[in-house]
Design an enzyme around this catalytic site. Structure first.
Site, PDB file in Angstrom:
ATOM      1  N   ALA B  60       0.646  -1.089   0.301  1.00 12.36           N
ATOM      2  CA  ALA B  60      -0.322   0.046   0.427  1.00 12.36           C
ATOM      3  C   ALA B  60       0.836   1.360   0.290  1.00 12.36           C
ATOM      4  O   ALA B  60       2.177   1.247   0.111  1.00 12.36           O
ATOM      5  CB  ALA B  60      -1.392   0.102   1.397  1.00 12.36           C
ATOM      6  N   GLY B  61       0.435   2.512  -0.775  1.00 13.01           N
ATOM      7  CA  GLY B  61       1.441   4.121  -0.061  1.00 13.01           C
ATOM      8  C   GLY B  61       2.024   4.045  -1.104  1.00 13.01           C
ATOM      9  O   GLY B  61       2.593   4.778  -1.118  1.00 13.01           O
ATOM     10  N   CYS B  62       2.263   3.377  -2.540  1.00 13.06           N
ATOM     11  CA  CYS B  62       3.348   3.574  -3.279  1.00 13.06           C
ATOM     12  C   CYS B  62       2.280   4.554  -4.684  1.00 13.06           C
ATOM     13  O   CYS B  62       1.138   4.466  -4.278  1.00 13.06           O
ATOM     14  CB  CYS B  62       2.571   1.831  -4.073  1.00 13.06           C
ATOM     15  SG  CYS B  62       4.490   1.349  -2.962  1.00 13.06           S
ATOM     16  N   GLU B  63       3.493   5.170  -4.881  1.00 12.56           N
ATOM     17  CA  GLU B  63       2.011   6.382  -6.508  1.00 12.56           C
ATOM     18  C   GLU B  63       1.588   5.739  -7.282  1.00 12.56           C
ATOM     19  O   GLU B  63       0.845   5.186  -7.553  1.00 12.56           O
ATOM     20  CB  GLU B  63       3.411   7.548  -6.422  1.00 12.56           C
ATOM     21  CG  GLU B  63       3.011   8.456  -6.266  1.00 12.56           C
ATOM     22  CD  GLU B  63       4.425   9.114  -5.629  1.00 12.56           C
ATOM     23  OE1 GLU B  63       5.636   8.033  -5.778  1.00 12.56           O
ATOM     24  OE2 GLU B  63       4.458  10.026  -5.135  1.00 12.56           O
ATOM     25  N   SER B  64       2.454   4.376  -7.791  1.00 10.66           N
ATOM     26  CA  SER B  64       1.810   3.264  -8.408  1.00 10.66           C
ATOM     27  C   SER B  64       1.445   2.219  -7.203  1.00 10.66           C
ATOM     28  O   SER B  64       1.855   1.764  -6.207  1.00 10.66           O
ATOM     29  CB  SER B  64       3.031   2.841  -9.802  1.00 10.66           C
ATOM     30  OG  SER B  64       4.285   2.724  -7.981  1.00 10.66           O
TER      31      SER B  64
END
Ligand code: PLP
Ligand code: PLP
Lengths: 407, 149, 407, 149
Positions: B60-64
């Site tokens: 979770a939490g990635c820009e991608s």
């Protein structure tokens, strides 16, 4: 890093541009807000001129620079507070919002009818009214801890009020009105012994000697940047990670969110859960610079200097009639509160202002304290690192003249 | 934890080692070249089978979106990863190079974030919420700590 | 005061010190935050250096100067907004806090179970999640207004959703993600006709063309300083005086209080009732300076310039493959949102960053909008007054190279 | 509204007029002299009888406590005031001088705040919550507007 050069208030004063514009200003209203050193003004400006962007999730280098500046500020502030982890530092607008955040988030989630919130009668309105509102909303009860005759917290009454119904004890580290320093260590220990959480209002205390959060043993700690040589518009709520993890969000919007849809929204982890929207980015950088600046001095030396000014001032007052120092013999920070026989503090302050001395009069947002002391208001002189012995002597002289004028 | 081979069959950390990658990155002067190299590395990393592109492996939490699978075989850490972004996938290739196929002993004292900084890639470590790379390197270190016990 | 010199973006750019430090920076992330002109940086600094004190009830001249600066900022901002009265301008940290204030104060006091809050699917999370939380607390219901196929608000659906159960309609003046401009005038009129209040999220709209609050006819208007060439840490909630008079306080503490005792507390009038604690004083001064700075230019000219840049950019995009402009033919502000066939926006943004072009990718805190568009994210280029045609042309060239690299 | 005489028996606005006060204030150069003059004016204003120092006549929001009584006689506005602060009481003497004993016609176009500014006393007008002087001058203007109808 204490420096090896001997301490000089005059040299410190030189670091504050406001005194270049007002060379004769004797500023003794430091408990209301402090002046800002060049290091702070420059840090904020440098941020705007070299790294200004919105933070988090930026796909460009300026955004990384801004994020690093902001999160770096959080890390440095956590270190200055000796917090266990940077994630325990939440950025707010100031002490007031910090306490409101704790009251709304923790309070509304955890307080039940009949639960008691115990607040000292020394408290600033910021550590009273948010609890009154959350008590109204939850059915909890706010009880004051009474004062002794000398305006300090009545310790026997405090102990007798401590029951398992107490869920939170709210205490100031230093009274903003009289400077009184409650004995925090035993009071926190006693509160924890009945299972209560402890909120320390550090708005004044942190500016004079600072704080070691891991040693303090409290659960919440709040302070403002602008009273700590930092910018307006920023402050901190500190709370233990385990406590924050159990607290629901309060304000909502961007940054504090994991996923939003009209079917339901999930929230991010602390600290982001509590920092909805664009935070005061440049101001957080400025606050970190202020704490770095303070750390560049020996905090004990600064505090000793401020207390020596207070001593000098109060020693000089003895020559003057019809003036009384409030809580004169209690342990106090560098704050002197005065009451006058037959004179209105406002009139005294007006004359002092005419002589270039800035003090504050009124109840200093400490209504219950003044009610307890039987006073409508008081006159407060509060000292900071850049105040000098010359400031004190000039103030005493101005006060003597004022009393003559008003006789 | 899944077992080897698939999905752990990729060259990073075994056929391609840290030194080799460091050389390629150092040869890539400037951002454009670095970005290009990351895209190239992404090409060299085979896609994660669809069966493993699940929420369980999603970070979770990635820009991608990114996926990370961690396993263990004969005292070695195994890791495979994927992303829908090629740059992120290239960065994941660096992560795999650092950890995949290594024993806890070999990794003692290794600091992935410092390595990225030394490669001039600190930009991708920007302290940021749920920062993908940091989070994933932390997950791997936790897995290592777990099986060292 | 429109100036008679012809408009020059390059001359405007010269007023922004960030471009002295980053001369090659092509900053197209203006919807996230804008850069700050010298006039704003200097105004804040001047405040700290010449008038820094805490405000209200100060018995000294520095305090009067600070109060006049802060309240003067309120008055000037009210004038720039064409608000009926300065007391209608409440200072907050930003748009997010402004909407939270409205939701908490008005919402909790006035919403009943079954009441409906209608929000467009264009909204930023800041104009969604606060209403979701207040709905949870009060039993009210949040309903989305769906979008048409082109990503604009479905007007027929809107009208059919309007019933007397609607208590509030939340609309953005300009979508931060796609730039779409909803037809506010008829929508506000229709909402008022069923007795609903209207909250306009002006975070983006105010930077491009501004707002005339008395003409707009809404009930609440929110915006942030940092997106309007002003400082971080400050924003505004505007609401009509009659509405504010019926709203209970939200945050509590100093300044917003009439009288505090442990037996009960009474609250001050608006705006002070809603500004607990020390406000962002220097930042309010900075925001007023930003609006003064804008007023020194012809707003229509600035907007035309920004829209011309967007046109030039989108015209250039036609040469490039596999790029789609979102809501391409809808009325839009100076924002271009792009989706790519087979390319991840993050990768495109990374390459652009390598060429010195700062754009933003992701959902831009507009999750529901992206869900409705069936996209995981988009790439956003947003234009400000200091952007130039050269910026656009360089971006187009960088984009062409990027597509080759990623092919 | 109460009637005349007491509590409206004081010299400000009748025996002492605006011009006389303006002259005294102009002669007072500097803050110290101005403060001193305000204290002197306070001495010249007789105390409001205790019976009128009630909550009804109290003006909220002052740093000090102030009382203001407004009356009307034969088309003239009558005003008396007091404060526990001498400086504020001196300022109230200015307020009374401006309004007490005057007809709406005499007051047409008069701007109390501008007058204070012209006397160099803008400092006491600082925009501030419940600012005493501003609030009281507004109360008087409202009373005038009311009985002009
Ligand atoms: C002890 C104490 N608590 C709280 C506050 C409120 O701080 P702020 O106004 O910065 O929110 C103050 C400052 O006035 C204070 O002195
Ligand atoms: C339309 C819109 N609303 C609200 C916000 C939130 O503004 P802030 O983060 O300044 O509170 C933004 C900015 O991201 C926005 O673009």
């Amino acid at each position: 890093m204490p420096m090896n050069v001997p301490f000089s208030a005059a040299r410190i004063r030189d670091e504050f541009p406001v005194f270049r514009h007002h060379p004769d200003l004797i500023y003794l209203d430091n408990a209301a807000t402090t002046q800002k050193p060049l290091a702070v003004l420059d840090a904020e400006r440098r941020f705007y001129e070299t790294a200004n962007a919105n933070i988090h999730r930026a796909a460009h280098r300026l955004g990384s620079a801004a994020t690093d500046a902001f999160e770096g500020a959080r890390t440095r502030i956590a270190a200055h507070l000796n917090a266990a982890h940077p994630d325990e530092v939440l950025f707010t607008r100031g002490t007031t919002e910090a306490i409101n955040l704790a009251a709304h988030s923790w309070g509304r989630a955890h307080l039940r009818p009949g639960d008691v919130i115990l607040l000292s009668t020394l408290e600033h309105h910021a550590n009273i009214v948010p609890w009154q509102l959350v008590a109204q909303a939850t059915g909890a009860i706010v009880k004051p801890i009474p004062l002794d005759a000398d305006g300090t917290i009545d310790q026997r009454a405090f102990l007798s009020l401590l029951t398992p119904a107490i869920r939170l004890v709210g205490l100031t580290q230093c009274s903003n009105a009289t400077g009184v320093l409650p004995p925090l260590a035993p009071m926190i220990a006693a509160a924890k012994a009945v299972g209560a959480l402890v909120m320390i209002d550090g708005a004044q205390g942190i500016a004079h000697g600072g704080v070691d959060l891991q040693a303090l043993g409290a659960d919440f700690y709040a302070f403002s940047g602008h009273k700590l040589y930092g910018p307006t518009g920023v402050g901190v709520l500190w709370a233990r990670r385990e406590l924050l993890a159990k607290m629901p969000p309060w304000q909502a919007g961007g940054e504090m969110i994991d996923r939003v849809s009209f079917d339901g929204t999930t929230f991010a982890e602390p600290p982001f859960r509590f920092e909805a929207g664009t935070p005061p980015i440049a101001q957080a950088v400025g606050l970190a610079a202020a704490m770095d600046w303070l750390a560049g001095h020996d905090r004990d030396t600064l505090l000793r200097h401020e207390l020596a000014l207070r001593e000098r001032f109060e020693a000089g007052l003895v020559q003057l009639d019809c003036i009384r120092v409030l809580s004169a013999s209690a342990p106090r920070g560098p704050i002197t509160a005065l009451a006058f026989d037959g004179l209105h503090p406002y009139d005294v302050a007006q004359f002092l202002d005419g002589y270039g001395v800035a003090v504050r009069v009124g109840q200093h947002c400490a209504g219950p304290l003044h009610q307890a002391l039987g006073l409508n208001g008081s006159l407060r002189a509060s000292f900071a690192a850049y105040n000098t012995e010359a400031d004190v002597d000039a103030t005493l002289a101005a006060l003597a003249t004022t009393l003559e004028q008003l006789a | 934890m899944s077992s080897y081979p698939p999905p752990f069959d990729h060259p990073f950390g075994t056929r391609i080692d840290r030194d080799a990658l460091a050389q390629r990155l150092e040869a890539a002067a400037g951002w454009e070249a670095k970005n290009r190299l990351l895209v190239q590395l992404a090409r060299e990393l085979p896609p994660l089978p669809d069966a493993l592109r699940t929420d369980e492996h999603r970070v979770a939490g990635c820009e991608s979106t990114a996926w990370l699978v961690i396993g263990r075989q004969e005292g070695r850490l195994l890791a495979a990863a994927d992303s829908d972004s090629r740059i992120v996938k290239g960065l994941l290739a660096l992560l795999l190079t650092a950890y995949h196929g290594h024993t806890p002993a070999e990794l003692a004292g290794f600091d992935f974030e410092a390595w990225l900084v030394s490669l001039g890639l600190q930009r991708f470590l920007t302290t940021s919420r749920g920062n993908g790379l940091r989070a994933m390197s932390r997950m791997i270190r936790e897995a290592i700590a777990e099986f060292s016990h």
